[in-house]
Design a protein around this motif. Structure first.
Motif, short mmCIF file in Angstrom:
data_model
loop_
_atom_site.label_atom_id
_atom_site.label_comp_id
_atom_site.label_asym_id
_atom_site.label_seq_id
_atom_site.Cartn_x
_atom_site.Cartn_y
_atom_site.Cartn_z
N THR A 156 -17.10 -7.00 15.43
CA THR A 156 -17.44 -6.77 14.02
C THR A 156 -18.85 -7.21 13.67
O THR A 156 -19.41 -6.78 12.66
N GLY A 157 -19.43 -8.12 14.48
CA GLY A 157 -20.72 -8.70 14.15
C GLY A 157 -20.64 -9.80 13.11
O GLY A 157 -21.68 -10.37 12.73
N VAL A 158 -19.45 -10.14 12.64
CA VAL A 158 -19.29 -11.17 11.60
C VAL A 158 -19.78 -12.52 12.12
O VAL A 158 -19.41 -12.96 13.21
N ILE A 159 -20.62 -13.16 11.31
CA ILE A 159 -21.17 -14.47 11.65
C ILE A 159 -20.25 -15.54 11.06
O ILE A 159 -19.94 -15.53 9.87
N GLN A 160 -19.81 -16.45 11.91
CA GLN A 160 -18.85 -17.47 11.48
C GLN A 160 -19.56 -18.70 10.93
O GLN A 160 -20.68 -19.02 11.31
N PRO A 161 -18.90 -19.44 10.02
CA PRO A 161 -19.48 -20.66 9.43
C PRO A 161 -19.38 -21.84 10.40
O PRO A 161 -18.67 -22.82 10.14
N VAL A 162 -20.09 -21.74 11.49
CA VAL A 162 -19.94 -22.72 12.57
C VAL A 162 -20.43 -24.10 12.15
O VAL A 162 -19.82 -25.12 12.49
N ALA A 163 -21.55 -24.17 11.42
CA ALA A 163 -22.07 -25.47 11.02
C ALA A 163 -21.06 -26.23 10.15
O ALA A 163 -20.88 -27.44 10.30
N GLU A 164 -20.39 -25.52 9.25
CA GLU A 164 -19.37 -26.17 8.41
C GLU A 164 -18.15 -26.56 9.24
O GLU A 164 -17.56 -27.63 9.03
#
Length: 388
Positions: A156-164
């Motif tokens: 999907t290309g969705v960027i996940q909230p990895v930092a949070e």
């Protein structure tokens, strides 16, 4: 059809080999020397390897001595996803929490018992449910957890909230890893800014050769449980003679990706609206998955109701356009995406998913050709629907 006339729109599966990477690859293959040897040839191989390590580290704002070279992203993920991964001296992790849309090499490539693995739910837009994650880590305590959440989804290309997610994990004593293979060269990536304990890279996603990758640690205070033991290469964290030619080319690709990012990210993003407009114009009923979430600037996953992926992929291929139906490790089987299942997409629609992904060699002509073939595919589908 003339191969030179084909349009390649499957960059998330693998990117073409960059010229700079190809040049150093050939040069390194013509040289002789084991990077572990002390003679002049061995020292030259070691120098080339360490130069590449420094370039890979710069790509993600890391220390060079924190880069562990591997045979690819799959091995790097398996190296991290072990109960023994985490701060030096910490107890072994007992639970692995992974995003429900992770690549199969994360979902199935870990070293935890099956009943010790849980999946972090996704929203309808493909974003990980961090409220669920925080609640579950709190429930697990005092047992230690390991979290793995990809930086960007390959389908999907969705960027996940990895930092949070990293903030949540560390607040509860958990460690966190991110599979970041799709992000470098497309969006800025900094292991420091993300706050993760480790991230995974793959050479062939950024224009390096297939069969080279890296696990990058946040610091030397992170312990790994080696998959391969032997001669002590990679500071004892990954045994086996290093593939110097492939890794030197990895370094060249990393440098090119880092230096080109300021202009390339904007150029990739400028092509997105053109591809989406072609889809909307040709198939007004098309669904673009994850469109309300932050996405990579080079990826669109869409489906046209009533159009099956197998039919469309063959038609596009015959029309000289290379697409896929999702992750390359699964798309050869053309089966329904587990990512879309996790997003709650209707099975009939998910079975028609097509992924368009592009890169530094993609131009406006690619959009025109894609649109032309899509029009032909949609016209044939409409005729079949009317005949039925």
């Amino acid at each position: 059809m003339d191969r030179a006339a084909r349009i390649y729109l499957d960059w998330n599966a693998t990117a073409p080999l960059r010229e700079a990477a190809a040049c150093v690859l050939v040069q390194a293959m013509a040289s002789c020397g084991n990077a572990s040897s002390v003679h002049a040839e061995g020292r030259a191989a070691r120098a080339a390897l360490e130069s590449a390590r420094a370039e890979v580290a710069r790509l993600v704002d890391a220390r060079a001595d924190a880069v562990i070279f591997t045979s690819g992203g799959t091995e790097a993920n398996a190296l991290a996803l072990s109960p023994g991964f985490g701060p030096v001296g910490a107890p072994r992790a007992e639970v692995l929490l992974v995003g429900a849309g992770e690549h199969p090499c994360v979902l199935d490539g870990h070293r935890f018992a099956p009943d010790a693995v849980e999946r972090i739910p996704l929203s309808a837009d493909g974003v990980a449910d961090l409220a669920w994650l925080e609640a579950r880590i709190a429930e697990i305590a005092p047992r230690r957890a390991l979290v793995s959440l990809q930086l960007a989804n390959s389908e999907t290309g969705v960027i996940q909230p990895v930092a949070e997610a990293a903030r949540i994990a560390h607040a509860h004593g958990a460690s966190i890893h991110t599979d970041a293979v799709q992000a470098p060269g497309r969006i800025p990536v900094s292991i420091r800014a993300l706050g993760v304990d480790a991230l995974t890279l793959s050479a062939h996603k950024i224009g390096g050769p297939q069969g080279a990758g890296a696990l990058v640690l946040a610091s030397g205070a992170i312990a790994v449980d080696p998959l391969l033991r032997g001669g002590g290469q990679e500071r004892g964290r990954r045994a086996g003679t290093e593939n110097v030619p492939a890794l030197v080319a990895f370094g060249a690709a990393a440098r090119a990706a880092r230096e080109g990012l300021p202009t390339e990210s904007a150029r990739l993003a400028a092509l997105g609206p053109a591809f989406e407009a072609a889809i909307r114009r040709t198939a007004p009923g098309a669904v673009i998955f994850g469109e309300r979430a932050p996405r990579l600037p080079n990826t669109i996953l869409f489906a046209v109701p009533g159009l099956r992926a197998e039919t469309a992929l063959i038609a596009f291929d015959l029309g000289g356009v290379a697409l896929s139906s999702g992750s390359a490790c699964s798309s050869g089987k053309v089966r329904r995406s587990h990512v879309l299942d996790a997003m709650g997409v209707e099975p009939a629609l998910a079975e028609g998913a097509l992924r368009v992904s592009w890169g530094w060699a993609t131009d406006d002509e690619a959009v025109i050709r894609f649109a032309s073939v899509l029009e032909d595919v949609e016209e044939r589908r409409a005729r079949r629907s009317q005949a039925a």
